[in-house]
Design a protein around this motif. Sequence first.
Motif, short mmCIF file in Angstrom:
data_model
loop_
_atom_site.label_atom_id
_atom_site.label_comp_id
_atom_site.label_asym_id
_atom_site.label_seq_id
_atom_site.Cartn_x
_atom_site.Cartn_y
_atom_site.Cartn_z
N LYS A 151 -21.73 -44.75 -66.42
CA LYS A 151 -21.25 -43.40 -66.13
C LYS A 151 -21.80 -42.88 -64.81
N GLU A 152 -23.09 -42.91 -64.65
CA GLU A 152 -23.71 -42.37 -63.44
C GLU A 152 -23.34 -43.21 -62.21
N LEU A 153 -23.27 -44.53 -62.38
CA LEU A 153 -22.92 -45.41 -61.27
C LEU A 153 -21.54 -45.08 -60.72
N HIS A 154 -20.55 -44.94 -61.60
CA HIS A 154 -19.19 -44.63 -61.13
C HIS A 154 -19.12 -43.22 -60.53
N GLU A 155 -19.80 -42.28 -61.14
CA GLU A 155 -19.80 -40.92 -60.60
C GLU A 155 -20.41 -40.89 -59.20
N GLN A 156 -21.52 -41.59 -59.02
CA GLN A 156 -22.15 -41.64 -57.70
C GLN A 156 -21.25 -42.36 -56.68
N GLY A 157 -20.49 -43.33 -57.17
CA GLY A 157 -19.55 -44.02 -56.29
C GLY A 157 -18.48 -43.09 -55.76
N TRP A 158 -17.92 -42.26 -56.64
CA TRP A 158 -16.90 -41.29 -56.21
C TRP A 158 -17.51 -40.26 -55.26
N ILE A 159 -18.70 -39.80 -55.56
CA ILE A 159 -19.36 -38.82 -54.70
C ILE A 159 -19.64 -39.41 -53.32
N HIS A 160 -20.08 -40.66 -53.31
CA HIS A 160 -20.33 -41.36 -52.04
C HIS A 160 -19.05 -41.45 -51.20
N ALA A 161 -17.94 -41.83 -51.85
CA ALA A 161 -16.67 -41.94 -51.13
C ALA A 161 -16.17 -40.59 -50.66
N SER A 162 -16.44 -39.55 -51.45
CA SER A 162 -15.94 -38.21 -51.11
C SER A 162 -16.55 -37.68 -49.81
N LYS A 163 -17.76 -38.09 -49.52
CA LYS A 163 -18.41 -37.62 -48.29
C LYS A 163 -17.70 -38.17 -47.07
N LYS A 164 -17.23 -39.40 -47.15
CA LYS A 164 -16.52 -40.02 -46.04
C LYS A 164 -15.13 -39.44 -45.86
N TYR A 165 -14.48 -39.11 -46.99
CA TYR A 165 -13.10 -38.65 -46.94
C TYR A 165 -12.97 -37.14 -47.16
N GLN A 166 -14.10 -36.46 -47.15
CA GLN A 166 -14.12 -35.00 -47.26
C GLN A 166 -13.29 -34.50 -48.45
N ALA A 167 -13.51 -35.14 -49.57
CA ALA A 167 -12.84 -34.74 -50.81
C ALA A 167 -13.79 -33.86 -51.62
N LYS A 168 -13.28 -32.80 -52.16
CA LYS A 168 -14.08 -31.89 -52.98
C LYS A 168 -13.98 -32.30 -54.44
N ILE A 169 -15.00 -33.00 -54.91
CA ILE A 169 -15.01 -33.51 -56.28
C ILE A 169 -15.73 -32.53 -57.20
N THR A 170 -15.07 -32.14 -58.26
CA THR A 170 -15.65 -31.21 -59.23
C THR A 170 -16.17 -31.97 -60.45
#
Length: 218
Positions: free
Chosen positions: A20-39
């Motif tokens: 769970k945490e690994l996948h969540e951190q993966g999305w958060i990591h990608a969001s920084k590069k693509y400027q996506a606002k993840i809730t």
Amino acid sequence: MTTGINGVIYDLDGTVIETKELHEQGWIHASKKYQAKITDEMLVNQKGMGGLEAAVMMLGKERASLAPEFLRAKQIYVRNNIGEIKIYDGFLEISRSLQKLGAKVWICTSALEDFINLVYSRLPELSHFREKTVYKEMYMKPKPDPESLLLTVEKMDLGKGQCCYIGDAYADYGAAANAGMNFFYFCPEDSTPDSRIPSNVPMIRRHSDFLLTATVNH
């Protein structure tokens, strides 16, 4: 109590392995590069979804063309940090008990084959499931469509009424409901239950609880 079970199908991520945490951190990591606002809601909703579908959900339809590369950035993070994963306590023991009772035990997941191979390489205790795993490339429609589960049941040479699905996500519940199969909601003791899953669905807080709520034919 659910009776008449000859086959038990498990989801992988968040059910068999603690990711769970690994996948969540993966999305958060990608969001920084693509400027996506993840809730927080997005992180809950992506559980059980296909990766591309989750990427589109997070980026928004207007940026859907970026979804493949956004997903790839997330996948690279996950693969680079896969050494952190572990098997949920009690899964190996309960899977062995089920097999001793004569039940067939399989895995049905939204994960891609290369991720599956990495997991089974990292966790050799699970490697005997390699030929009993249905993964993303084997079907077309993501959960909650029932295609993946129906394919799994077919490969198990059982009827859907003889099987149940154990998963941790709303999409898992939807796939089981759409397939006409019994569903057991795996929600570890340190997790908050998803309110979208009906309260009458059996909840498992520990894998060892399964045989307390289900009757396996033998």
